[in-house]
Design a protein around this motif. Sequence first.
Motif, short mmCIF file in Angstrom:
data_model
loop_
_atom_site.label_atom_id
_atom_site.label_comp_id
_atom_site.label_asym_id
_atom_site.label_seq_id
_atom_site.Cartn_x
_atom_site.Cartn_y
_atom_site.Cartn_z
N TRP A 245 44.47 41.45 16.27
CA TRP A 245 44.69 40.00 16.50
C TRP A 245 43.66 38.97 15.96
CZ3 TRP A 245 48.92 37.27 17.96
CH2 TRP A 245 48.55 35.91 18.51
N ARG A 246 42.28 39.58 16.40
CA ARG A 246 40.86 38.67 15.79
C ARG A 246 40.76 38.74 14.52
NH1 ARG A 246 38.97 41.48 20.52
NH2 ARG A 246 37.74 43.11 18.98
N ARG A 247 41.21 39.69 13.77
CA ARG A 247 41.23 39.63 12.17
C ARG A 247 42.22 39.17 11.53
NH1 ARG A 247 42.89 43.56 8.40
NH2 ARG A 247 44.41 44.98 9.22
N GLY A 248 43.43 38.89 12.09
CA GLY A 248 44.57 38.17 11.70
C GLY A 248 44.18 36.74 11.46
N PHE A 249 45.07 36.02 10.38
CA PHE A 249 45.08 34.66 10.38
C PHE A 249 46.34 34.10 11.08
CE2 PHE A 249 47.28 35.89 6.46
CZ PHE A 249 48.56 35.05 6.45
#
Length: 322
Positions: A245-249
């Motif tokens: 989730w944190r690495r997604g845009f």
Amino acid sequence: MLEAIGLSPAESRLYAMLVENPRSSAAELATHCGVSTPLAARMLAGFARRGLASRLPGRRARYVAVAPDIAIRPMLSRQEEELHQVRTAIHDLTTSFQRASRYAAHPAEQVEVVMGTDNIISRAYALQESAQTMFRNIDKPPYVMPDLSGNTERELRMLQAGVDYRSVYDLEALAMPGRLELIQAAAARGEKIRVVTDAAVKIWIADDALALIPIRSGAYSIDAAFILHHSALLDALIALFEREWRRGFPLRTAPRPPADGPDDLARDLLALMAGGLTDEGIARALGLGLRTVQRRIHDLMQELNAITRFQAGMAARERGWI
């Protein structure tokens, strides 16, 4: 609809017919409802005992319906009370189950294996509906469900109930024809969405209690699934989701731009370009020819006075196009 309060389909039809045709006999109602006269007579007598109908005086039995709001409301209240008791029992049993599972010593008590497409779909939907506060989902092909739009109503009910619904989509999912439209519609309903390249795993997580991981034997088939209960493995998968989730845009549904802004196709192109899809992937996602996509991208970049896709994305964001 009266089946929800304990009436059979035949009883529901008979009661509705009696409401529309007061002072009717069993024989008259049986003709309209497609049941035998003796069965209609037994059902009418049952209506009288349950307060749904009244028998009129006279040798020949004729009936009138009791006003539905008066007759059905007590039955509905009893049904709601029973449902409340069931919900309470489910909550208590679930609490006991989770408490026992948390300290289970044998791995077999923490992991289930579900085989077969129908069983996987059934358990996936049950897991999804069990979420009380949060549902997390990493989405990537292949899919066991034949119709990816068939989950819309279930998701909408969860969002309306206040469930925090978060999904991480692999870029490969966006590249499937028609999928971008479904994902954008989900975002418009309130689903929180992010997109990643090469998602680590395909998974559904309900609260912090259960997870489902499809197992595929080949590149395009899913034959089984793991159901994970409270365990260190479930905690690790929750942590994995949060990392993805944190690495997604974010994929947002932007307000419609002014009249001089881009059309819907241009906005979809910009969104997919921002996601990192190649021209070929964008063509598959939108169901267009490769040359059409390349020509439209070229025109967009000229209009935005951009040399690279990154510059085009920044310029489009400054103009409020995405």
